[in-house]
Design an enzyme around this catalytic site. Sequence first.
Site, PDB file in Angstrom:
ATOM      1  NE  ARG A   1      -4.058  -1.760  -0.039  1.00 19.92           N
ATOM      2  CZ  ARG A   1      -3.967  -2.974  -0.590  1.00 19.92           C
ATOM      3  NH1 ARG A   1      -2.863  -3.346  -1.236  1.00 19.92           N
ATOM      4  NH2 ARG A   1      -4.971  -3.813  -0.531  1.00 19.92           N
TER       5      ARG A   1
ATOM      6  CB  SER B   1      -9.910  -1.588   3.123  1.00 15.95           C
ATOM      7  OG  SER B   1     -10.367  -2.763   2.529  1.00 15.95           O
TER       8      SER B   1
ATOM      9  CD  GLU C   1      -6.370   0.983   1.651  1.00 12.46           C
ATOM     10  OE1 GLU C   1      -6.255  -0.098   2.250  1.00 12.46           O
ATOM     11  OE2 GLU C   1      -6.987   1.095   0.581  1.00 12.46           O
TER      12      GLU C   1
HETATM   13  C1  LIG Z   1     -15.486   0.080  -2.969  1.00 10.07           C
HETATM   14  C2  LIG Z   1     -13.986   0.273  -2.977  1.00 10.07           C
HETATM   15  C3  LIG Z   1     -13.142  -0.831  -3.047  1.00 10.07           C
HETATM   16  C4  LIG Z   1     -11.744  -0.665  -3.064  1.00 10.07           C
HETATM   17  N1  LIG Z   1     -10.942  -1.772  -3.143  1.00 10.07           N
HETATM   18  C5  LIG Z   1      -9.590  -1.625  -3.158  1.00 10.07           C
HETATM   19  C6  LIG Z   1      -8.743  -2.781  -3.221  1.00 10.07           C
HETATM   20  O1  LIG Z   1      -9.201  -3.922  -3.293  1.00 10.07           O
HETATM   21  N2  LIG Z   1      -7.413  -2.590  -3.214  1.00 10.07           N
HETATM   22  C7  LIG Z   1      -6.858  -1.342  -3.145  1.00 10.07           C
HETATM   23  O2  LIG Z   1      -5.624  -1.248  -3.159  1.00 10.07           O
HETATM   24  N3  LIG Z   1      -7.636  -0.238  -3.098  1.00 10.07           N
HETATM   25  C8  LIG Z   1      -8.980  -0.352  -3.084  1.00 10.07           C
HETATM   26  N4  LIG Z   1      -9.783   0.761  -3.012  1.00 10.07           N
HETATM   27  C9  LIG Z   1      -9.174   2.091  -2.913  1.00 10.07           C
HETATM   28  C10 LIG Z   1      -9.061   2.835  -4.259  1.00 10.07           C
HETATM   29  O3  LIG Z   1      -9.986   2.361  -5.181  1.00 10.07           O
HETATM   30  C11 LIG Z   1      -7.666   2.741  -4.872  1.00 10.07           C
HETATM   31  O4  LIG Z   1      -6.706   3.213  -3.968  1.00 10.07           O
HETATM   32  C12 LIG Z   1      -7.573   3.540  -6.184  1.00 10.07           C
HETATM   33  O5  LIG Z   1      -6.406   3.187  -6.866  1.00 10.07           O
HETATM   34  C13 LIG Z   1      -7.564   5.044  -5.971  1.00 10.07           C
HETATM   35  O6  LIG Z   1      -7.529   5.639  -7.264  1.00 10.07           O
HETATM   36  P1  LIG Z   1      -8.282   6.989  -7.564  1.00 10.07           P
HETATM   37  O7  LIG Z   1      -8.020   7.315  -8.986  1.00 10.07           O
HETATM   38  O8  LIG Z   1      -9.700   6.914  -7.168  1.00 10.07           O
HETATM   39  O9  LIG Z   1      -7.471   8.006  -6.624  1.00 10.07           O
HETATM   40  P2  LIG Z   1      -8.053   9.193  -5.735  1.00 10.07           P
HETATM   41  O10 LIG Z   1      -8.913   8.634  -4.673  1.00 10.07           O
HETATM   42  O11 LIG Z   1      -8.604  10.250  -6.584  1.00 10.07           O
HETATM   43  O12 LIG Z   1      -6.684   9.709  -5.066  1.00 10.07           O
HETATM   44  C14 LIG Z   1      -5.983   8.890  -4.148  1.00 10.07           C
HETATM   45  C15 LIG Z   1      -4.556   9.454  -3.998  1.00 10.07           C
HETATM   46  O13 LIG Z   1      -3.865   9.272  -5.240  1.00 10.07           O
HETATM   47  C16 LIG Z   1      -3.436  10.537  -5.739  1.00 10.07           C
HETATM   48  N5  LIG Z   1      -3.588  10.504  -7.199  1.00 10.07           N
HETATM   49  C17 LIG Z   1      -4.642  10.069  -7.928  1.00 10.07           C
HETATM   50  N6  LIG Z   1      -4.386  10.189  -9.239  1.00 10.07           N
HETATM   51  C18 LIG Z   1      -3.137  10.695  -9.345  1.00 10.07           C
HETATM   52  C19 LIG Z   1      -2.295  11.062 -10.438  1.00 10.07           C
HETATM   53  N7  LIG Z   1      -2.698  10.929 -11.714  1.00 10.07           N
HETATM   54  N8  LIG Z   1      -1.062  11.586 -10.162  1.00 10.07           N
HETATM   55  C20 LIG Z   1      -0.642  11.738  -8.880  1.00 10.07           C
HETATM   56  N9  LIG Z   1      -1.386  11.407  -7.810  1.00 10.07           N
HETATM   57  C21 LIG Z   1      -2.620  10.897  -8.043  1.00 10.07           C
HETATM   58  C22 LIG Z   1      -4.336  11.574  -5.094  1.00 10.07           C
HETATM   59  O14 LIG Z   1      -3.703  12.846  -5.030  1.00 10.07           O
HETATM   60  C23 LIG Z   1      -4.525  10.950  -3.710  1.00 10.07           C
HETATM   61  O15 LIG Z   1      -3.410  11.245  -2.917  1.00 10.07           O
HETATM   62  C24 LIG Z   1     -11.191   0.631  -2.990  1.00 10.07           C
HETATM   63  C25 LIG Z   1     -12.040   1.743  -2.918  1.00 10.07           C
HETATM   64  C26 LIG Z   1     -13.428   1.567  -2.907  1.00 10.07           C
HETATM   65  C27 LIG Z   1     -14.324   2.763  -2.831  1.00 10.07           C
END
Ligand SMILES: Cc1cc2nc3c(=O)[nH]c(=O)nc-3n(C[C@H](O)[C@H](O)[C@H](O)COP(=O)(O)OP(=O)(O)OC[C@H]3O[C@@H](n4cnc5c(N)ncnc54)[C@H](O)[C@@H]3O)c2cc1C
Length: 351
Positions: free
Chosen positions: A166, A243, A344
């Site tokens: 993570r 999570s 997380e």
């Molecule tokens: C229902 C559900 C289930 C999930 N299951 C999992 C799982 O099984 N495993 C897991 O690891 N995670 C899980 N997650 C968490 C999440 O989906 C992941 O961490 C996902 O990769 C976040 O991506 P995002 O584009 O939504 O990032 P955001 O939520 O928009 O941002 C998260 C972080 O990443 C940074 N960020 C995003 N895009 C960029 C970019 N292009 N450049 C630089 N920084 C950036 C943001 O600044 C922030 O700090 C889950 C979430 C939900 C809601």
Amino acid sequence: MLVQENIPLAPLTTFRIGGPSRFFVEAKSREEVEQAVAFARQRDLPLFVLGGGSNLVVSDAGWPGLVIKIGIAGIEQQPGMHDGRVRFDVGAGESWDRFVAHAITAQCAGVECLSGIPGSVGGTPVQNVGAYGQEVSGTIESVEVFDRRDGRVRELCNEACGFSYRTSIFNTTERDRFIILQVTYALVPDGNPYLEYADLRRHFEGREIHPNLAETREAVRHIRAGKGMLIVPGDPDCQSAGSFFKNPVVSAEKLDDLKKRASAKGLTIPTYPALEQRHKVSAAWLVEHSGFARGYDAGRVGISHKHALAIVNRGGATAANVLALQEEIQQRVETLWGIRLAPEPVFVGEK
Ligand SMILES: Cc1cc2nc3c(=O)[nH]c(=O)nc-3n(C[C@H](O)[C@H](O)[C@H](O)COP(=O)(O)OP(=O)(O)OC[C@H]3O[C@@H](n4cnc5c(N)ncnc54)[C@H](O)[C@@H]3O)c2cc1C
């Protein structure tokens, strides 16, 4: 580049919580990312990079500066292959699950267990997204970034990203330095699905024919839906950030201490190879055995009916409600088990 003002952030997150952003840009190209960074610098505005909003708790006060939503699209398969792998260059703004579906249609293995994870491709390297035994660090070849320090576009190889459980440099040592523009994944053509995790094995139990990639994807999505870990419109248990706590990684001594505390209560800490290998403890188990059962109700927030590790917005919740429940859980787990759980999701704005 269109700069908007006072844009509500809650609808751009899976939690559906948080106030507005003072300024907001959706950057659909590398040039627009550069222009947006320049806009923030000229006005001395704090900058937040938004992907799919699936790992965020946004402050009720919102964000006082500029939010850049990364909207760079595109999935390109590189011609030919080397080292027996096929490479895909994927825009950071692509939906992660759309890319997984694309890879599976192309009969490429390596990300099938990561089906159904919400968010963008650019979000995946940040916390080294993982599930059911796969992590993106296993298939990321390189990450193209905009370096806010010197305004250059660079390519970071897998090793330079410092991936671990993570974590990566993007959410630790180099937090806020790089904007991810594109990610290159190297996948195995005609590879077998990875089926080492108990949930997946159980799903396919009794089957004589080895499941293919598409069946594995469907199984993962099915299992995830049962845990509220798939975004299903209308399912109140998925209005969350997934999570909420990381599985703590502890020393051998701490693990021993934990086992003793459990045995004094007539309980056994669940251990299975994937956890044991890294001295990881199930955060879900700790939460559940600290008085926070699935379905726990704390007013406008609570714990998912399907998964002890997901804090959910039951409707009209605020970031303050989430933080209060987070603190309550952390304190109770620490008192009972001597472990401080680390959240997380990323907190955006002033607490
Ligand atoms: C229902 C559900 C289930 C999930 N299951 C999992 C799982 O099984 N495993 C897991 O690891 N995670 C899980 N997650 C968490 C999440 O989906 C992941 O961490 C996902 O990769 C976040 O991506 P995002 O584009 O939504 O990032 P955001 O939520 O928009 O941002 C998260 C972080 O990443 C940074 N960020 C995003 N895009 C960029 C970019 N292009 N450049 C630089 N920084 C950036 C943001 O600044 C922030 O700090 C889950 C979430 C939900 C809601």
